[in-house]
Design a protein around this motif. Structure first.
Motif: not given
Length: 177
Positions: A82-110
């Motif tokens: 599939e033609q999807v974004v495979a890595y977040p633009p910020g690399g490992d830091d963004e992949e492992w760090t949840v933004a403050a405005d993103v809720t726990v249910p949003q991360v789990i749902a994603a």
């Protein structure tokens, strides 16, 4: 009168003991580890699930977010091409760090959405089916089979479930399957 022992003892993990088909075993254990991942963070407060665990340096919620990306990379971009974004633009830091405005249910749902889409991508495939070309793999030589990809995912989940065991014990002392 003493009862005879149960002929089929209960398993602590994975698919039913009667399962012997390799694909059913791989998919069954992969699903068990996906469920284990969420079970390991259940009961943690918002602050506990978000805070990086010392000395590990990552948060339990960040690890769940990372596994969503892993699902996407290996099964959607890798196996299904599939033609999807495979890595977040910020690399490992963004992949492992949840933004403050993103809720726990949003991360789990994603995460659960990635798992569902990944399951659909491999639904009718055989373990011997090679990854489609055009996503992660652009030539037939390096394109692995679904069996190889699932085995890789299984070991990744097993390793990260162990990491979550350690994190959870450091956070609140909880241990167990």
């Amino acid at each position: 009168m003493q009862q005879p022992p149960d002929p089929v003892p209960a398993l602590l993990d994975g698919p039913p003991v009667q399962t012997s088909d390799a694909q059913d075993l791989l998919l069954g254990y992969l699903e068990w580890y996906r469920e284990t991942t969420l079970r390991k963070i259940a009961g943690l407060s918002d602050a506990q699930v978000r805070a990086p665990v010392v000395p590990l340096g990552w948060s339990p919620l960040g690890l769940v977010q990372h596994l969503g990306w892993v699902e996407r990379r290996w099964l959607r971009w890798g196996f299904a091409a599939e033609q999807v974004v495979a890595y977040p633009p910020g690399g490992d830091d963004e992949e492992w760090t949840v933004a403050a405005d993103v809720t726990v249910p949003q991360v789990i749902a994603a995460y659960e959405a990635e798992v569902g889409t990944a399951n659909s991508a491999v639904g009718a495939a055989a373990l011997s089916d090679k990854a489609r070309l055009g996503g992660r793999f652009t030539a037939p030589g390096p394109a692995p089979s679904l069996g190889r990809i699932l085995f890789h995912l299984l070991q990744e989940y097993a390793r990260h479930a162990g990491h979550l065991d350690i994190a959870r014990e450091l956070i609140d002392g909880a241990t167990g399957e």
